[in-house]
Design an enzyme around this catalytic site. Structure first.
Site, PDB file in Angstrom:
ATOM      1  N   SER A 250      10.910   9.298  -5.551  1.00  0.00           N
ATOM      2  CA  SER A 250      11.318   9.798  -6.869  1.00  0.00           C
ATOM      3  C   SER A 250      12.764  10.271  -6.825  1.00  0.00           C
ATOM      4  CB  SER A 250      10.395  10.938  -7.319  1.00  0.00           C
ATOM      5  OG  SER A 250      10.228  11.900  -6.303  1.00  0.00           O
TER       6      SER A 250
ATOM      7  N   GLU B 127       2.153   3.677  -0.964  1.00  0.00           N
ATOM      8  CA  GLU B 127       1.344   3.457  -2.165  1.00  0.00           C
ATOM      9  C   GLU B 127       0.396   2.278  -1.997  1.00  0.00           C
ATOM     10  OE1 GLU B 127       3.818   3.104  -5.653  1.00  0.00           O
ATOM     11  OE2 GLU B 127       4.844   5.003  -5.262  1.00  0.00           O
TER      12      GLU B 127
ATOM     13  N   GLU C 277      -2.717  10.165  -7.978  1.00  0.00           N
ATOM     14  CA  GLU C 277      -1.797  10.455  -9.089  1.00  0.00           C
ATOM     15  C   GLU C 277      -2.373  10.006 -10.432  1.00  0.00           C
ATOM     16  OE1 GLU C 277       2.250   9.140  -8.526  1.00  0.00           O
ATOM     17  OE2 GLU C 277       2.796   9.634 -10.599  1.00  0.00           O
TER      18      GLU C 277
HETATM   19  O1  KIV Z   1       8.137   9.810  -4.940  1.00  0.00           O
HETATM   20  C1  KIV Z   1       7.409  10.736  -5.274  1.00  0.00           C
HETATM   21  O2  KIV Z   1       7.833  11.865  -5.520  1.00  0.00           O
HETATM   22  C2  KIV Z   1       5.986  10.456  -5.363  1.00  0.00           C
HETATM   23  C3  KIV Z   1       5.206  11.280  -6.319  1.00  0.00           C
HETATM   24  C4  KIV Z   1       5.314  10.716  -7.679  1.00  0.00           C
HETATM   25  C5  KIV Z   1       3.815  11.376  -5.905  1.00  0.00           C
HETATM   26  O3  KIV Z   1       5.524   9.532  -4.767  1.00  0.00           O
END
Ligand code: KIV
Length: 283
Positions: free
Chosen positions: A48, A118, A185
């Site tokens: 993120s 993921e 999530e």
């Molecule tokens: O990159 C991130 O912060 C994440 C969250 C959305 C779980 O994978």
């Protein structure tokens, strides 16, 4: 007193004892310091960072090199906190070997304690390969932003029985493969709660309800720094965007009016020196 660094067996114990786990993202040294000082159990250096730090529209452009640099900074800021590196898009999508090589980079170059990736059923061979290298693995299922194109955008998953079944299958597959922990999530609490009860490994939530073994939030959402949009599951604990913008406005005003800078914020010449440089002696 120095904080005791928790490890994966501590999180297993916390689950067994019904103690909730706290998890936040961080991307830089000062934020990692704040998280450690606050007593956070874990820090995720999430991909993120693509949106929160670099201003990309999503996480797809994020590279391994960017993740490593941010993990290094976070490790320095939080030496006594369990730090998790997030495997970016393209770092585990081509082969098991590639996945192991990139997961190993997180440990060797940035000193993280675990990696997160993921996907569930469809990436089990990657998870097993990384586990075989002796690396702690955290699965991430439900809304998986790296594959949001396939799952219909940034939408909650598991809202119908059919979709819930897919999320449950992913959760079971990750536990069976040997994954150490699971992040769910944007999944209804009814589904995430069912999974949390069923699984022996800790199940953490980001937008998956209170029944999970702990919660994760993105720091930029929690402190009100990321302003483009706010997901429904976010609770905002501060508004630093407003604090910072107001501080900068005050500074602009002070410079324009001459209120800054002033005598209090200046260095003065040593006594008697002023006359010497204003009227230098001829040599
Ligand atoms: O990159 C991130 O912060 C994440 C969250 C959305 C779980 O994978």
């Amino acid at each position: 007193m120095q904080k005791k660094k928790l490890m994966i067996h501590d999180f297993m114990k916390m689950k067994a004892e019904g103690q909730k786990m706290t998890w936040i993202t961080a991307y830089d040294y000062p934020t990692a310091q704040f998280a450690e000082a606050a007593g956070m159990d874990m820090i995720l250096v999430g991909d993120s960072l693509g949106m929160c730090v670099y201003g990309y529209e999503g996480t797809i452009p994020v590279t391994m090199d960017q993740c490593i640099v941010h993990c290094e900074a976070v490790r320095r800021g939080a030496p006594n906190t369990f730090v998790i590196g997030d495997m970016p898009f393209g770092s585990y999508h081509f082969s098991d070997e590639d996945a192991v090589r990139n997961a190993a980079r997180f440990l060797k170059e940035a000193g993280v304690d675990a990696i997160k990736l993921e996907g569930g059923v469809r990436i089990i061979s990657r998870i097993k390969a990384i586990l075989d290298a002796g690396i702690v693995v955290i699965g991430h299922i439900g809304l998986t932003p790296q594959s949001s194109g396939q799952i219909g955008g940034h939408k909650a998953q598991g809202r119908t029985a059919e979709s819930a079944k897919l999320v449950i299958d992913d959760a079971l597959a990750i536990q069976e493969s040997g994954g150490h922990m699971l992040l769910i999530e944007a999944v209804p609490p009814e589904v995430a709660g069912f999974i949390t009860e069923k699984l022996k490994i800790p199940v953490l939530s980001i937008g998956a309800g209170a029944q999970c073994d702990g919660q994760l939030l993105i720091v930029s959402d929690l402190i009100g720094q990321f302003t483009a949009f706010t997901p429904k599951f976010v609770k905002k604990y501060a508004d630093v965007a407003e604090v910072i913008t107001n501080a900068m406005r005050e500074y602009i005003k002070d410079v324009r009016t001459g209120a800054f800078t002033d005598d209090e914020h200046c260095y003065h010449t040593t006594k008697g020196e002023e006359a010497n440089f204003q009227n230098p002696k001829q040599s």
